[in-house]
Structures are given as C-alpha cells and as structure tokens.
Write a protein that holds these residues in place. Structure first.
Motif, mmCIF file in Angstrom:
data_model
loop_
_atom_site.group_PDB
_atom_site.id
_atom_site.type_symbol
_atom_site.label_atom_id
_atom_site.label_comp_id
_atom_site.label_asym_id
_atom_site.label_seq_id
_atom_site.Cartn_x
_atom_site.Cartn_y
_atom_site.Cartn_z
ATOM 1 N N SER A 261 31.131 -36.013 13.020
ATOM 2 C CA SER A 261 30.410 -34.946 13.728
ATOM 3 C C SER A 261 31.338 -33.860 14.255
ATOM 4 C CB SER A 261 29.617 -35.535 14.896
ATOM 5 O OG SER A 261 30.499 -36.066 15.878
ATOM 6 N N GLY A 262 32.646 -34.184 14.393
ATOM 7 C CA GLY A 262 33.578 -33.228 14.975
ATOM 8 C C GLY A 262 33.584 -33.223 16.487
ATOM 9 N N ARG A 263 32.857 -34.125 17.122
ATOM 10 C CA ARG A 263 32.784 -34.142 18.576
ATOM 11 C C ARG A 263 34.006 -34.819 19.187
ATOM 12 N NH1 ARG A 263 26.402 -35.892 19.207
ATOM 13 N NH2 ARG A 263 25.523 -33.958 18.348
ATOM 14 N N ILE A 264 34.476 -34.250 20.296
ATOM 15 C CA ILE A 264 35.643 -34.792 20.983
ATOM 16 C C ILE A 264 35.277 -35.111 22.422
ATOM 17 C CG2 ILE A 264 36.436 -32.437 21.494
ATOM 18 C CD1 ILE A 264 39.290 -33.532 21.579
ATOM 19 N N THR A 265 35.825 -36.220 22.924
ATOM 20 C CA THR A 265 35.652 -36.613 24.317
ATOM 21 C C THR A 265 37.025 -36.917 24.899
ATOM 22 O OG1 THR A 265 33.487 -37.594 23.863
ATOM 23 C CG2 THR A 265 34.575 -38.251 25.897
ATOM 24 N N VAL A 266 37.334 -36.313 26.040
ATOM 25 C CA VAL A 266 38.574 -36.598 26.758
ATOM 26 C C VAL A 266 38.187 -37.125 28.128
ATOM 27 C CG1 VAL A 266 40.713 -35.656 27.702
ATOM 28 C CG2 VAL A 266 39.815 -34.768 25.544
ATOM 29 N N GLU A 267 38.726 -38.289 28.496
ATOM 30 C CA GLU A 267 38.402 -38.899 29.774
ATOM 31 C C GLU A 267 39.679 -39.273 30.506
ATOM 32 O OE1 GLU A 267 35.898 -42.168 28.745
ATOM 33 O OE2 GLU A 267 34.075 -40.945 28.736
ATOM 34 N N GLY A 268 39.790 -38.799 31.750
ATOM 35 C CA GLY A 268 40.930 -39.117 32.585
ATOM 36 C C GLY A 268 40.476 -39.636 33.938
ATOM 37 N N MET A 269 41.370 -39.615 34.904
ATOM 38 C CA MET A 269 41.044 -40.101 36.246
ATOM 39 C C MET A 269 40.083 -39.151 36.938
ATOM 40 S SD MET A 269 44.534 -41.601 37.911
ATOM 41 C CE MET A 269 43.609 -41.851 39.441
#
Length: 288
Positions: A261-269
């Motif tokens: 899909s090309g979707r990106i997820t970035v998860e941090g504090m």
C-alpha cells in the motif's frame, strides 16, 4: 492548524480504511502526459485544456495546487517539486471549493486538446527508470546515489501527518479570597502537537537512513548528519520494511512500511509519531 486537503484524505483513509470515491479515482483528468512539465509553462496548457486554478498551498519541500474543470466536473491536485509537476491526481470537488455532491461527468468523452507547441514538454528523463546492468531496474534516473560507498537500492519520499509532545505556557487568573481579587499567575503544560510533514528514506543491504523534517526532531537529540539518522535493525521482506532509529537515549522510534500500500507508520515515545504514504523515487505505477 489547517492541512493540505490531500493530507486530510490520507489521514482519513489510514484511520478509517477508506479511500476516495470510485468516481474520483477512475475519472481520467486528461493531464496524465503533463507529469514532469515545468510548472510555469504548464499553467497555460492547463488553462487551454479547460482547468481553472482554485488555490495553492505550500508544504515542506513541495507545493500543492488545485485546479477545476467545469466541463469534466473534475478537481485535480498537482504536486510541484523543484519547479516541475511531480504528480497530478484526481480529487474530490470540495478540494476545489465546490459542492460535495458534484461528481465527475461520466459522459465527458472529449480527448485532451492537441498541443499547439512544445513549450511545456516534460523533461524526457523525468521519472524514467533505467535498466540496471543486470537487466533489472534501479529506480533512479542516473543509477542512484551512493552514500559512504554504499549504493542506495531503495529511495522513498513519504508525506503525511506527524505528532510530538509540545509545551505551552501562558497566564492564568486565580481568585485570591484573602485579598478579594483575581491575581495573575503563569502556567506551563504539555500537549500533543499535530502537523503536516514529509520525510525521506534510503536503504541498502543491511542498513539505511532516514531524513527527518525539523518538526520531527526534538530539542534533545543525537545530532543526525544534516538531518539524516542511521536506520538500525533494518528488515526487508517482500511485503514489509521494518527498522528503527535513535533520536536520543530514551526515544528510539520504530518504523514499519507496507510495501503493497505504501503506507508508513513511525512510533516513538509519548506522542512522537508519523503516519503517511510513501512514493518510490522514479518508479511507477507500483508503490515499491
């Protein structure tokens, strides 16, 4: 804070699993051949084809303009980068400040007008994907960049919504019962800030790096190299790319990219994160 209309659509699609109406996706804009055209020269051609400029917005590294064609009942969003049309996509009528019940004209069958002159012609090399020595495709017009002696195999530009924890301060008024009056005091509070952002990613065998916009770099950070942070624990599969990067001693965000899909997820504090969609450099029509 207002965001470009296309970013709002991306966010809605990510959260609700929806997409643009089928009519908006399927209708041809008649402008497909203009990707790569110089923006200044392309505007006259857009007008000649019946499109009217409605509005424009500026992003981190690109500009967005919205054009309306009354005969087609079609609104299009044009992304301009480095002076050229990077993409031309159909979008919904409200993006062009038209009623939401307007749909593309299904009976419109006129082809694009013939070109009177080659003044707006796209760069012949724009977006071209040349063959690699082994017969595959490199994804870059000139063979791809080299970073510290390592050839970049995959280059992505991702745009969407970022978030982080911010601080707000101001003046509050409190009632002083002993002095029988209101008195001013100062306060500081933390809050979640949401903003539009774009980032870049490069990968090579066993590693890679990510370039963050200033809005995603906290005051206390590990000092990236001119905005680039090394990617760690890079894992590339046919469907997914996973990695992490070190912002500081405590915050080590992890990113996940869905290659279908090309979707990106970035998860941090805390509230640190990013949601968006990635485009592969010099590659169409698949994502990557």
């Amino acid at each position: 804070m207002r965001y470009p209309a296309h970013l709002s659509q991306i966010t809605t699609a990510l959260l609700l699993g929806t997409a643009l109406p089928a009519a908006a996706r399927a209708q041809s804009t008649g402008l497909e051949d203009m990707v790569g055209a110089r923006a200044g020269q392309g505007e006259m051609e857009l007008q000649r084809r019946g499109y009217v400029n409605i509005r424009g917005e500026q992003g981190d590294d690109r500009a967005y303009t919205y054009w309306w064609n009354a005969d087609r009942r079609q609104c299009v969003s044009i992304v301009t980068m480095e002076g050229r049309y990077n993409s031309i996509q159909p979008t919904t009528a409200p993006d062009c400040r038209k009623p939401a019940n307007l749909r593309p004209n299904p009976n419109y069958g006129s082809p694009p007008a013939s070109r009177p002159r080659p003044g707006y012609e796209p760069d012949p090399a724009y977006g071209r994907v040349p063959a690699s020595p082994g017969g595959g495709q490199t994804g870059y017009p000139s063979g791809g960049p080299v970073v510290d002696g390592r050839s970049v195999e995959l280059g992505l530009v991702c745009f969407g919504d970022g978030s982080k924890t911010g601080f707000a301060s101001g003046t509050s008024w409190n009632w002083n019962r002993d002095r029988d009056r209101y008195e001013a005091g100062n306060y500081t509070e933390t809050r979640r800030e949401v903003f539009d952002a774009s980032l870049m990613i490069q990968t090579w065998p066993g590693g890679g790096r990510i370039r963050l916009p200033k809005s995603l770099i906290p005051p206390i950070n590990s000092r990236g190299d001119q905005g680039w942070w090394d990617l760690r624990d890079v894992s590339v599969s046919p469907d997914t790319i996973r990695a992490s990067y070190r912002l500081n001693g405590l915050n080590k965000p992890r990113l996940t990219i869905d290659r279908r899909s090309g979707r990106i997820t970035v998860e941090g504090m805390s509230n640190y994160g990013f949601r968006g969609t990635c485009d592969m450099i010099g590659h169409e029509p698949r994502r990557f």
